[in-house]
Design an enzyme around this catalytic site. Structure first.
Site, PDB file in Angstrom:
ATOM      1  N   ARG A 121      19.281  45.535  12.872  1.00  0.00           N
ATOM      2  CA  ARG A 121      18.378  44.623  13.591  1.00  0.00           C
ATOM      3  C   ARG A 121      19.143  43.920  14.712  1.00  0.00           C
ATOM      4  NH1 ARG A 121      15.800  43.835   8.239  1.00  0.00           N
ATOM      5  NH2 ARG A 121      17.428  42.338   7.701  1.00  0.00           N
ATOM      6  N   ASP A 179       2.253  47.618  11.111  1.00  0.00           N
ATOM      7  CA  ASP A 179       2.449  47.821   9.675  1.00  0.00           C
ATOM      8  C   ASP A 179       1.076  47.904   9.034  1.00  0.00           C
ATOM      9  OD1 ASP A 179       5.138  47.328   7.748  1.00  0.00           O
ATOM     10  OD2 ASP A 179       3.219  47.138   6.710  1.00  0.00           O
ATOM     11  N   SER A 180       1.011  48.634   7.906  1.00  0.00           N
ATOM     12  CA  SER A 180      -0.290  48.770   7.235  1.00  0.00           C
ATOM     13  C   SER A 180      -0.531  47.648   6.235  1.00  0.00           C
ATOM     14  CB  SER A 180      -0.361  50.126   6.524  1.00  0.00           C
ATOM     15  OG  SER A 180       0.731  50.259   5.653  1.00  0.00           O
ATOM     16  N   PHE A 216       6.427  50.270  11.279  1.00  0.00           N
ATOM     17  CA  PHE A 216       6.746  49.872   9.906  1.00  0.00           C
ATOM     18  C   PHE A 216       7.521  48.547   9.956  1.00  0.00           C
ATOM     19  CE2 PHE A 216       6.944  54.521  10.312  1.00  0.00           C
ATOM     20  CZ  PHE A 216       5.948  54.923   9.421  1.00  0.00           C
ATOM     21  N   CYS A 274      15.386  56.045   4.580  1.00  0.00           N
ATOM     22  CA  CYS A 274      16.034  55.415   3.421  1.00  0.00           C
ATOM     23  C   CYS A 274      15.815  56.273   2.177  1.00  0.00           C
ATOM     24  CB  CYS A 274      15.525  53.988   3.221  1.00  0.00           C
ATOM     25  SG  CYS A 274      13.763  53.876   2.937  1.00  0.00           S
TER      26      CYS A 274
HETATM   27  N1  SAH Z   1      11.867  47.400   9.166  1.00  0.00           N
HETATM   28  C1  SAH Z   1      11.504  46.474   8.116  1.00  0.00           C
HETATM   29  C2  SAH Z   1      11.362  47.130   6.754  1.00  0.00           C
HETATM   30  C3  SAH Z   1      10.359  48.259   6.711  1.00  0.00           C
HETATM   31  S1  SAH Z   1       9.829  48.672   5.107  1.00  0.00           S
HETATM   32  C4  SAH Z   1      12.523  45.321   8.102  1.00  0.00           C
HETATM   33  O1  SAH Z   1      13.539  45.392   8.804  1.00  0.00           O
HETATM   34  O2  SAH Z   1      12.294  44.343   7.398  1.00  0.00           O
HETATM   35  C5  SAH Z   1       8.549  49.798   5.358  1.00  0.00           C
HETATM   36  C6  SAH Z   1       7.230  49.193   5.773  1.00  0.00           C
HETATM   37  O3  SAH Z   1       6.339  50.259   6.045  1.00  0.00           O
HETATM   38  C7  SAH Z   1       6.513  48.313   4.762  1.00  0.00           C
HETATM   39  O4  SAH Z   1       6.291  47.055   5.313  1.00  0.00           O
HETATM   40  C8  SAH Z   1       5.157  49.016   4.490  1.00  0.00           C
HETATM   41  O5  SAH Z   1       4.083  48.096   4.388  1.00  0.00           O
HETATM   42  C9  SAH Z   1       5.006  49.848   5.723  1.00  0.00           C
HETATM   43  N2  SAH Z   1       4.215  51.080   5.623  1.00  0.00           N
HETATM   44  C10 SAH Z   1       4.269  52.049   4.679  1.00  0.00           C
HETATM   45  N3  SAH Z   1       3.494  53.096   5.021  1.00  0.00           N
HETATM   46  C11 SAH Z   1       2.925  52.789   6.224  1.00  0.00           C
HETATM   47  C12 SAH Z   1       2.053  53.475   7.107  1.00  0.00           C
HETATM   48  N4  SAH Z   1       1.605  54.711   6.830  1.00  0.00           N
HETATM   49  N5  SAH Z   1       1.698  52.866   8.254  1.00  0.00           N
HETATM   50  C13 SAH Z   1       2.133  51.636   8.552  1.00  0.00           C
HETATM   51  N6  SAH Z   1       2.998  50.950   7.762  1.00  0.00           N
HETATM   52  C14 SAH Z   1       3.375  51.513   6.605  1.00  0.00           C
END
Ligand code: SAH
Length: 394
Positions: free
Chosen positions: A210, A248-249, A226, A339
């Site tokens: 980040r 995000d979903s 995401f 991950c």
């Molecule tokens: N980058 C973030 C962590 C991401 S975790 C950080 O630094 O804090 C992955 C995320 O993907 C979760 O918040 C989950 O809600 C989201 N997610 C999972 N499948 C998804 C999809 N198909 N479309 C949008 N978001 C999704």
């Protein structure tokens, strides 16, 4: 103490100091052991090799606590191991000033099945193996003593517990929780929902990545896919991004992201747009709208928890990377992550490369990315290297 006898020729992994003893390498258990009890691991000729936690329901039938077969595994041993791990974080200059730090990273810190994350004065613990579950009291006591924290909250609700025959355990195990919990990460304040958030409430493993995003973001139009609670988005704004669209979903994650935006009045919220949407669909829509970006972050959830899911996951990774690459301006950068334990760095790089060649885009790797240094990878435990990423410029 019961004795776990390995099959002939199956002692090599233990001799290489790998802590997992798979069911297929176990010849027999002599004596009786309940889940989590310590057993003495011996080779087929009866030579003692290690002491390990017995887990009869798991394919990983035992996890080594100590490669010294004479070492007694008791309350004091566990507390010492916890204190050693905490002290390693305190001694690392990059981590010293951080409010959010992973204190114990399981196998790589010599404590199989134990995760502990500190958020300010609160420590969140996650126990995922029968052995870790058995020593809950010693682990919590060790954490309280080593950190002086005011609360320990347990989030042992990970699915992997099922493989060990364990049910979910969550709740306060020590002290008192503050009404709300925030940490400052590289100058940005973030709320941490330890009871309801993902994992232990926050993705500490992406801290350094980040920060890198912030350093690459100045003057750029950024797309953060995401986004969870907005970690990458807020670092991009702090780094001077021109605009940031975050997708995000999860409604609750975006609600936290909105609060995080408000917690940081130093950032220009008018440059940020938040969308509750499925990333796969949203990327297609952005393409249809003719949108372009200079920096795109793809940090999806684990598509392949194990190697068995790798093929389906590879298609999903390729899909989003392909969609992301098409949205980049010339000179733009894709920061893309996986991950999934089931997909190694080499395979991930191949997936991204084939996505680029499918859409006829030339790109080069600027940075190879991994988890932050409070998520170390034991040299003997390469499975610990779950997070991999590439920053590619088109
Ligand atoms: N980058 C973030 C962590 C991401 S975790 C950080 O630094 O804090 C992955 C995320 O993907 C979760 O918040 C989950 O809600 C989201 N997610 C999972 N499948 C998804 C999809 N198909 N479309 C949008 N978001 C999704």
């Amino acid at each position: 103490m019961a004795e776990l006898i390995l099959k002939s020729g199956n002692d090599r992994s233990v001799l290489r100091r790998h802590p997992w003893i798979f069911a297929g390498s176990v010849d027999r258990l002599e004596g009786r052991a309940r889940p989590g009890d310590t057993v003495l691991v011996q080779d087929s000729r009866g030579k003692p090799l290690a002491r390990a936690a017995w887990s009869p329901e798991s394919q990983i039938r035992a996890r080594v606590w100590s490669f010294d077969p004479e070492q007694s595994i008791d309350h004091a041993f566990i507390k010492r191991a916890v204190a050693t791990s905490v002290a390693r974080r305190a001694a690392h200059p990059w981590l010293a000033g951080q409010e959010g730090v992973r204190l114990i990273h399981g196998e790589s810190d010599g404590l199989p099945g134990v995760i502990a994350d500190r958020y300010g004065a609160v420590v969140v613990v996650q126990l995922t193996s029968a052995g870790a579950d058995k020593w809950r009291d010693a682990i919590v006591a060790g954490l309280v003593q080593a950190t002086g924290c005011s609360a320990v909250y347990e989030r042992s609700d990970s699915d992997v517990r099922k493989l060990e025959g364990l049910g979910p355990v969550t709740g306060l195990v020590y002290g008192e929780m503050p009404e709300s919990l925030t940490i400052v990460e590289n100058g940005v304040r973030m709320e941490v929902d330890v009871a309801g958030g993902h994992k232990t409430g926050f993705y500490l493993d992406q801290r350094e990545n980040r920060q890198l995003t912030g350093r690459l973001a100045a003057g750029r139009d950024v797309l953060n896919c995401f986004c969870y609670t907005g970690g990458f988005s807020l670092q991009a704004l702090a780094g001077g991004a021109k605009s940031v669209i975050s997708i995000d979903s999860s409604g609750p994650a975006l609600a936290t992201a909105a609060r995080n935006m408000a917690l940081n009045p130093q950032l220009d919220a008018s440059r940020a747009e938040w969308r509750e949407d499925d990333v796969f669909q949203a990327l297609r829509n952005l393409k249809a709208e003719g949108r372009k970006f200079d920096l795109i972050i793809l940090d999806p959830p684990k598509f392949a928890p194990s190697a068995a899911h790798a093929e389906r996951a590879a298609r999903a990774y390729k899909d989003i990377n392909l969609l992301g690459l098409r949205l980049l301006n010339p000179g733009g950068i894709l920061m893309t992550y996986s991950c999934s334990g089931g997909i190694g760095l080499e395979m991930f790089q191949k997936i991204v490369a084939s996505a680029a060649s499918d859409v006829g885009i030339d790109a080069r790797i600027l940075h190879r990315l991994s988890a932050a240094p409070d998520h170390p990878v034991g040299l003997a435990v390469p499975e610990g290297e779950y997070l991999k990423g590439l920053a590619c410029q088109v």
